[in-house]
Design an enzyme around this catalytic site. Structure first.
Site, PDB file in Angstrom:
ATOM      1  N   LYS A  52      47.374 -40.066  35.399  1.00 39.73           N
ATOM      2  CA  LYS A  52      46.949 -38.669  35.336  1.00 39.73           C
ATOM      3  C   LYS A  52      48.104 -37.755  34.922  1.00 39.73           C
ATOM      4  O   LYS A  52      47.930 -36.839  34.127  1.00 39.73           O
ATOM      5  CB  LYS A  52      46.342 -38.243  36.689  1.00 39.73           C
ATOM      6  CG  LYS A  52      45.015 -38.953  36.942  1.00 39.73           C
ATOM      7  CD  LYS A  52      44.491 -38.867  38.358  1.00 39.73           C
ATOM      8  CE  LYS A  52      43.317 -39.846  38.505  1.00 39.73           C
ATOM      9  NZ  LYS A  52      42.661 -39.789  39.818  1.00 39.73           N
ATOM     10  N   GLN A  96      44.157 -37.595  45.403  1.00 42.28           N
ATOM     11  CA  GLN A  96      43.836 -38.981  45.064  1.00 42.28           C
ATOM     12  C   GLN A  96      43.152 -39.683  46.237  1.00 42.28           C
ATOM     13  O   GLN A  96      43.671 -39.677  47.353  1.00 42.28           O
ATOM     14  CB  GLN A  96      45.121 -39.729  44.668  1.00 42.28           C
ATOM     15  CG  GLN A  96      44.895 -41.147  44.186  1.00 42.28           C
ATOM     16  CD  GLN A  96      44.094 -41.222  42.890  1.00 42.28           C
ATOM     17  OE1 GLN A  96      44.266 -40.411  41.990  1.00 42.28           O
ATOM     18  NE2 GLN A  96      43.197 -42.172  42.807  1.00 42.28           N
ATOM     19  N   ASP A 119      37.774 -32.851  40.251  1.00 46.46           N
ATOM     20  CA  ASP A 119      37.078 -34.139  40.413  1.00 46.46           C
ATOM     21  C   ASP A 119      35.566 -33.933  40.599  1.00 46.46           C
ATOM     22  O   ASP A 119      34.802 -34.889  40.555  1.00 46.46           O
ATOM     23  CB  ASP A 119      37.619 -34.894  41.645  1.00 46.46           C
ATOM     24  CG  ASP A 119      38.611 -35.986  41.273  1.00 46.46           C
ATOM     25  OD1 ASP A 119      38.562 -36.452  40.117  1.00 46.46           O
ATOM     26  OD2 ASP A 119      39.411 -36.381  42.143  1.00 46.46           O
TER      27      ASP A 119
HETATM   28  C1  BQF Z   1      42.261 -48.722  31.598  1.00 49.31           C
HETATM   29  C2  BQF Z   1      39.752 -45.586  40.287  1.00 49.31           C
HETATM   30  C3  BQF Z   1      38.593 -47.131  41.709  1.00 49.31           C
HETATM   31  C4  BQF Z   1      38.891 -46.357  42.832  1.00 49.31           C
HETATM   32  C5  BQF Z   1      39.615 -45.195  42.682  1.00 49.31           C
HETATM   33  C6  BQF Z   1      42.910 -46.473  32.479  1.00 49.31           C
HETATM   34  C7  BQF Z   1      42.584 -45.896  34.787  1.00 49.31           C
HETATM   35  C8  BQF Z   1      42.118 -47.161  35.024  1.00 49.31           C
HETATM   36  C9  BQF Z   1      42.018 -48.076  33.990  1.00 49.31           C
HETATM   37  C10 BQF Z   1      42.697 -44.899  35.884  1.00 49.31           C
HETATM   38  C11 BQF Z   1      40.251 -45.149  38.998  1.00 49.31           C
HETATM   39  C12 BQF Z   1      39.954 -45.933  37.762  1.00 49.31           C
HETATM   40  C13 BQF Z   1      41.048 -44.008  38.934  1.00 49.31           C
HETATM   41  C14 BQF Z   1      42.403 -47.738  32.720  1.00 49.31           C
HETATM   42  C15 BQF Z   1      41.673 -43.550  37.662  1.00 49.31           C
HETATM   43  C16 BQF Z   1      40.283 -45.154  36.505  1.00 49.31           C
HETATM   44  O1  BQF Z   1      43.057 -48.669  30.646  1.00 49.31           O
HETATM   45  O2  BQF Z   1      41.313 -49.509  31.639  1.00 49.31           O
HETATM   46  C17 BQF Z   1      42.986 -45.546  33.506  1.00 49.31           C
HETATM   47  O3  BQF Z   1      43.771 -44.377  36.091  1.00 49.31           O
HETATM   48  N1  BQF Z   1      41.590 -44.537  36.629  1.00 49.31           N
HETATM   49  C18 BQF Z   1      41.286 -43.272  40.137  1.00 49.31           C
HETATM   50  O4  BQF Z   1      41.961 -42.250  40.109  1.00 49.31           O
HETATM   51  O5  BQF Z   1      40.771 -43.687  41.287  1.00 49.31           O
HETATM   52  C19 BQF Z   1      40.052 -44.808  41.422  1.00 49.31           C
HETATM   53  C20 BQF Z   1      39.003 -46.753  40.454  1.00 49.31           C
END
Ligand code: BQF
Length: 307
Positions: A52, A96, A119
């Site tokens: 992020k 987060q 969000d």
């Molecule tokens: C990629 C998330 C589960 C629980 C809480 C790029 C992200 C992930 C994968 C990422 C996720 C999943 C996020 C890829 C944010 C997505 O290249 O495939 C970016 O940073 N995510 C989160 O903040 O909380 C989560 C999944």
């Protein structure tokens, strides 16, 4: 061989549009700020927070990171949220999730100002999503919609099946598909004959959280298959809820993991932060409205682009 949907490429395009708009705002003396709060040392959360911050840098936002220790109390976290609510440099606030067990996600989210809740987890924003009035897009579902759009697939009248009913993905995903006039079915752990329901889906969105539970037997020939899963396989390797190798021949379009939905989630967060900033600076008086029955697809484009 199905067409593989390149989430990285689509997200790069979305971020480039945001970067250009941010650059223009900067020329008018307007800067955009996102506060990112992380509590504790969960390694996955640390990766997500880094993603992020990197995205903020890419699009030209200021990011303010608050890394708090595991032992942070509710009182301390609420004091930080309150400070960020009042901080004029902060257009969007992101806490987060998941938080450490002793902290209640709901209490914290309810205390973020809805107009800074990028969000879209605050009940006010959840309610708006329900009626198709999107101040903020739910990041992951909105990213999924962009990926479906990138395939050129019409949603109206299609059988759309969402597996998973979480407040973060499944439920808002179903709403967004419904607002585009999809015929939407939500499946979950108590669903009977999941295979049969899925095999009738023209558009299948899988958000279960179990590695590779959906194989080719669940897929209709030519379907659009979107994998929201972020799981580990038996070798500890990152994979999705969909068995990609099994499904890639049968699906018409399919997202990979990584490089599918994940990057879009981040791009949509940037889009929401831009929206928050524009609202905050009085450049966007009212939330864009979605009236699917009258405006259909163009309405979605309007919502997505906030025109
Ligand atoms: C990629 C998330 C589960 C629980 C809480 C790029 C992200 C992930 C994968 C990422 C996720 C999943 C996020 C890829 C944010 C997505 O290249 O495939 C970016 O940073 N995510 C989160 O903040 O909380 C989560 C999944």
């Amino acid at each position: 061989m199905a067409n593989i949907i390149d989430g990285k490429a689509v997200s790069a395009q979305v971020k480039e549009d945001i970067r250009l708009e941010t650059e223009k705002l900067k020329e008018q003396g307007i800067e955009i700020g996102l506060a990112v709060v992380i509590v504790g040392n969960d390694p996955a959360s640390q990766v997500y927070v880094r993603n992020k911050e990197k995205a903020c840098e890419t699009v030209g936002f200021n990011s303010y990171k608050y890394a708090l220790p595991e032992e942070t109390t509710e009182e301390e976290l609420l004091a930080l949220v309150d400070k960020l609510n009042k901080d004029d440099k902060v257009d969007g606030i992101l806490v987060q999730l998941p938080l450490p067990k002793h902290l209640d996600d709901k209490v914290i989210i309810n205390n973020i100002l809805p107009e800074k809740d990028v969000d879209a987890f605050h009940p006010v924003n959840v309610g708006k999503i329900m009626i198709g009035e999107y101040s903020f897009l739910p990041c992951t579902p909105a990213g999924v919609m962009e990926l479906i759009k990138s395939t050129g697939t019409e949603i109206a009248g299609k059988n759309c099946v969402v597996i998973g009913r979480s407040n973060i993905v499944g439920k808002p995903q179903a709403m967004l598909l419904l607002h585009q006039n999809g015929t939407v079915t939500i499946c979950h752990s108590k669903t009977k004959d999941l295979k049969k329901v899925c095999s009738e889906a023209d558009i299948l969105v899988v958000a279960v959280g179990k590695p590779k539970i959906i194989d080719a037997d669940y897929i209709k020939e030519g379907a659009v298959v979107i994998d929201v899963g972020m799981d580990r396989d038996e070798n500890g390797k990152l994979c999705g809820d969909v068995d990609f190798e099994s499904c890639k021949e049968k699906a018409g379009f399919i997202t990979p993991v990584p490089g599918g939905v994940g990057p879009m989630t981040i791009a949509m967060l940037m889009k929401n932060t831009l929206t928050a900033a524009k609202m905050h600076k009085g450049l966007l008086a009212e939330a864009p409205k979605d009236e699917p029955d009258t405006k259909e697809r163009t309405a979605w484009n309007k919502v997505m682009l906030h025109t």
